[in-house]
Design a protein around this motif. Structure first.
Motif, PDB file in Angstrom:
ATOM      1  N   GLY A 173       1.184  -1.377   0.201  1.00 54.30           N
ATOM      2  CA  GLY A 173      -0.342   0.062  -0.058  1.00 54.30           C
ATOM      3  C   GLY A 173       0.755   1.206  -0.078  1.00 54.30           C
ATOM      4  N   ARG A 174       0.957   2.396   0.081  1.00 52.76           N
ATOM      5  CA  ARG A 174       0.753   3.783   0.316  1.00 52.76           C
ATOM      6  C   ARG A 174       2.047   3.347   1.971  1.00 52.76           C
ATOM      7  NH1 ARG A 174      -2.922   8.933   0.687  1.00 52.76           N
ATOM      8  NH2 ARG A 174      -1.195   9.757   0.172  1.00 52.76           N
ATOM      9  N   PRO A 175       3.317   4.418   1.706  1.00 51.73           N
ATOM     10  CA  PRO A 175       4.280   4.424   1.651  1.00 51.73           C
ATOM     11  C   PRO A 175       3.591   4.829   3.139  1.00 51.73           C
ATOM     12  CG  PRO A 175       4.842   4.921  -0.311  1.00 51.73           C
ATOM     13  CD  PRO A 175       3.537   5.093  -0.559  1.00 51.73           C
ATOM     14  N   LEU A 176       4.195   4.780   4.686  1.00 45.76           N
ATOM     15  CA  LEU A 176       3.874   5.552   5.202  1.00 45.76           C
ATOM     16  C   LEU A 176       4.146   6.970   5.685  1.00 45.76           C
ATOM     17  CD1 LEU A 176       3.931   3.199   8.818  1.00 45.76           C
ATOM     18  CD2 LEU A 176       2.251   4.457   7.877  1.00 45.76           C
ATOM     19  N   ARG A 177       5.431   7.564   5.224  1.00 47.66           N
ATOM     20  CA  ARG A 177       6.041   9.075   5.666  1.00 47.66           C
ATOM     21  C   ARG A 177       4.631   9.872   4.762  1.00 47.66           C
ATOM     22  NH1 ARG A 177      11.294   9.207   7.290  1.00 47.66           N
ATOM     23  NH2 ARG A 177      12.258   7.242   7.208  1.00 47.66           N
ATOM     24  N   GLN A 178       3.952   9.087   3.759  1.00 41.66           N
ATOM     25  CA  GLN A 178       3.676  10.162   2.706  1.00 41.66           C
ATOM     26  C   GLN A 178       2.213  10.304   3.557  1.00 41.66           C
ATOM     27  OE1 GLN A 178       2.101   8.027  -1.057  1.00 41.66           O
ATOM     28  NE2 GLN A 178       4.446   8.348  -1.424  1.00 41.66           N
ATOM     29  N   LEU A 179       1.859   9.662   4.625  1.00 36.48           N
ATOM     30  CA  LEU A 179       0.695   9.336   5.818  1.00 36.48           C
ATOM     31  C   LEU A 179       0.549  10.145   6.754  1.00 36.48           C
ATOM     32  CD1 LEU A 179      -1.012   6.472   4.918  1.00 36.48           C
ATOM     33  CD2 LEU A 179      -1.656   8.167   3.656  1.00 36.48           C
ATOM     34  N   LEU A 180       2.417  10.323   7.523  1.00 36.53           N
ATOM     35  CA  LEU A 180       1.858  11.083   8.639  1.00 36.53           C
ATOM     36  C   LEU A 180       3.411  12.047   8.807  1.00 36.53           C
ATOM     37  CD1 LEU A 180       2.514   7.728  10.363  1.00 36.53           C
ATOM     38  CD2 LEU A 180       0.401   8.979  10.507  1.00 36.53           C
ATOM     39  N   THR A 181       3.236  12.851   9.713  1.00 36.34           N
ATOM     40  CA  THR A 181       3.402  13.916   9.874  1.00 36.34           C
ATOM     41  C   THR A 181       3.571  14.824  11.437  1.00 36.34           C
ATOM     42  OG1 THR A 181       2.612  15.499   9.594  1.00 36.34           O
ATOM     43  CG2 THR A 181       4.148  14.888   7.638  1.00 36.34           C
ATOM     44  N   ALA A 182       4.265  15.180  12.147  1.00 40.71           N
ATOM     45  CA  ALA A 182       3.956  16.019  13.682  1.00 40.71           C
ATOM     46  C   ALA A 182       2.541  16.406  13.532  1.00 40.71           C
ATOM     47  CB  ALA A 182       4.976  16.855  13.713  1.00 40.71           C
ATOM     48  N   GLU A 183       1.971  16.614  12.599  1.00 38.12           N
ATOM     49  CA  GLU A 183       0.232  17.912  12.524  1.00 38.12           C
ATOM     50  C   GLU A 183      -0.231  16.903  11.934  1.00 38.12           C
ATOM     51  OE1 GLU A 183       0.766  20.522  13.136  1.00 38.12           O
ATOM     52  OE2 GLU A 183       2.445  20.286  13.232  1.00 38.12           O
ATOM     53  N   THR A 184      -0.266  15.588  11.884  1.00 35.62           N
ATOM     54  CA  THR A 184      -1.103  14.113  12.138  1.00 35.62           C
ATOM     55  C   THR A 184      -2.388  14.275  12.996  1.00 35.62           C
ATOM     56  OG1 THR A 184       0.148  12.440  11.037  1.00 35.62           O
ATOM     57  CG2 THR A 184      -1.356  11.620  12.362  1.00 35.62           C
TER      58      THR A 184
END
Length: 242
Positions: A173-184
């Motif tokens: 599926g999609r890479p986690l880095r594309q979905l998660l940041t400190a603003e998640t």
């Protein structure tokens, strides 16, 4: 460092321990009036408690003003883990609490090897394991370990309660880095599968319920490894393991 205890009896400048924790403090730690301990309530605040009385099965305290626990992650992450065989769920709970899970929800899915058996009694043990792990690692509250969901449809029915649902699928599926940041967003669900993984129709159910399929790299992880790797990755990318 003061010993840490969790209690639901706290408020108005007073608190109390009962049962096994009261026995431990009074008879194992040999506490005296005037001694201090660290008390944590359901609100994830930490209080300094000063012993004011020790009775049979009950210890009472005056408490300081509560302060937010620095050990609680900013993101509230619920770990949905497919029920593994041979007691592996205990390790998922123990280490999931250490890493920062807010809740652990086991579930049965199509390819689970384990079958429901004496789940009420097991859940009592799982809750004790969570409490022990929370004390050991300095959590501000005891994460919930819920009764197992009977099938994957029951899991998907709960996805609407979260800001983001991450479905860890062996199909990738999609890479986690594309979905998660400190603003998640604050409420995240992690969903991992059993020894046999997920059936294609379960992956379709998850997508229809709003989950985002993600992968954990090119290696196939064991069912007891995947939820912990996923949880560590999510909390790292959201800044909670820095």
């Amino acid at each position: 460092m003061p010993h840490r205890y969790f209690t639901g009896e706290i408020g108005g400048g007073r608190a109390a321990l009962t049962g096994a924790d009261a026995h431990h403090l009074a008879h194992v730690m040999r506490a005296h009036v005037g001694d201090t301990v660290l008390l944590c309530g359901p609100d994830a605040l930490e209080y300094t408690g000063t012993v004011v009385s020790i009775g049979e099965g009950r210890v009472e305290f005056t408490v300081s003003e509560g302060l937010p626990s620095t050990a609680e992650p900013r993101c509230e992450v619920t770990l949905y883990a497919a029920y593994p065989k041979q007691g592996k769920l205990e390790e998922i709970i123990r280490h999931g609490v250490e890493l920062g899970a807010a809740r652990v929800v086991p579930f049965f899915s199509r390819y689970c090897v384990a079958a429901p058996k004496k789940e009420d009694a097991k859940n009592e043990r799982y809750r004790r394991i969570a409490a022990e792990a929370a004390k050991q690692c300095g959590r501000g509250r005891v994460p919930e370990v819920e009764m197992p969901r009977p099938d994957f449809a029951a899991v998907c029915a709960e996805f609407a309660a979260y800001d983001l649902v991450l479905f860890f699928y062996e199909g990738g599926g999609r890479p986690l880095r594309q979905l998660l940041t400190a603003e998640t967003p604050q409420r995240i669900a992690i969903v991992t599968g059993s020894e046999g993984g997920f059936a294609p129709e379960e992956a379709a159910q998850a997508a229809a319920a709003g989950a985002v399929s993600v992968g954990l790299g090119p290696r196939i992880l064991r069912c007891e490894t995947a939820p912990l790797a996923a949880l560590a990755a999510v909390l790292t990318l959201t800044g909670d393991l820095e």
